[in-house]
Design an enzyme around this catalytic site. Sequence first.
Site, PDB file in Angstrom:
ATOM      1  CD  GLU A 247     -56.763 -61.373 -90.736  1.00 63.65           C
ATOM      2  OE1 GLU A 247     -57.169 -61.405 -89.543  1.00 63.65           O
ATOM      3  OE2 GLU A 247     -55.699 -60.861 -91.077  1.00 63.65           O
ATOM      4  CB  CYS A 281     -54.092 -60.974 -87.217  1.00 61.44           C
ATOM      5  SG  CYS A 281     -54.349 -59.389 -88.029  1.00 61.44           S
TER       6      CYS A 281
END
Length: 473
Positions: A247, A281
């Site tokens: 990720e 993020c």
Amino acid sequence: MKQLLWIGGEYRPTLSYIKLKNPYNLEHIADIAVAEQEDVVAAIAAAHQATVDMQEIPAYKRAEILEKVASLLKSEREECARLIAEEAAKPVKAARAEVDRTIMTYTFAAHEARRIHGETVPMDAAPGGEGRLAFTIREPLGVIAAITPFNFPMNLVAHKVGPAIAAGNTVVLKPASQTPLSAYKIAEYFHHAGLPSGALNVVTGSGRVVGDILMKDERIKMITFTGSPEVGKYICENSGLKKVTLELGSNSAVIVDDGVSLEKIIPRIVTGAFSYQGQVCISIQRIFVHEKIIDQFVAQFIEETKKLKAGHPLDEQTDVSALITRADVERTKQWVDEAIANGAGLKTGGNFNERIFQPTVLVDVPVSEKISCEEVFAPVVHINRFTSMEEAINLVNDSKYGLQAGIFTNDIHYGLRAAKKLEVGGVMINEIPTFRVDQMPYGGVKLSGMGREGIKYAVEEMTELKLISFKVE
């Protein structure tokens, strides 16, 4: 306070320690152990040895351990929130929200532990398959290496440790150097909850030293990593045949169509842009607004942004506090100044006080600027205009990243078109791309990574599918 390594169910001293400081005021918090090569090898050995014990624990007992961890978190919610606020400079109200999500993540992991299953396979669907009964089961991989970032030091640990334990694996956890105390706290909770010694090990220190050992050791069966694309690429290139889930970064975008209620959506978009100083993020970095409403949108967005309060992370009123390092402050300032020099308009912010970067709004940013095409990971957004929905979708897709994107529209056809054409792992219709609940599949495409988190989906990544077939006479 001296924080030792956690290996084999006990604290272990090491040869050297580094000072951990509060990013906001640089106050000394603790001395953190720096793992040497032999420490990492010992952690892997402990995890490998514990795989035997983990394989003997039935699903319901693994679930009970995870439920106990969630209960311990709930009973010490304020202490955990304060710990996150101090080591990560996360505003305490955001830290509480993280603790609440962490509780839910381990609860979901407990649920998944009880329902890991396979399926029957219709062997007679193919010629030659007659007279056979077949089914699949899911088995744990073994030792999983988890490498986590600073920005969600408890919940992103939970998204790796939770499904790993639910599936019957063991873990060597390398938390971010700035936020190790949250990880050690979780290790204590698992110990008190009855997890076998060695099933969860925590090692802190140099990412290169620890990471290289984890990548090369054949006892590690999977690496799950959250961090930068550069490190993610390095892991992929050096991990051999290990399973890898990544990720990575993003520069998430949201589309605002003509006709939507700005009064309703602007506070939400401001939240998505500036929560935890933009160090998320899926923080909103790019906003594309229909040309008919862009002037009104910009005015209201600036007004809402100016309501944010900057200050100490433990102040209940604080919305924005310090960036994680001084280097990040200086980098952000450089990128903003470069964008302005190349034609962008500064509407508010653009500067910093000590380590707090002001919430910053830019307009008309050239898409080639770092503030647009790279991941800023700071409280900075830019607002650009579009004429048609096709143009807006193309602007969002003009990125090397693809984690999540959002669109606000009253036209269901535009929403469905965006859902189909946006090159991202998740499309949020009439919601910000910063939205995440912990049971949903979460991950990206392009440089945003590969594989999916979200407990059910992570369990699938962390298990091996085995086929069992009986030939019936």
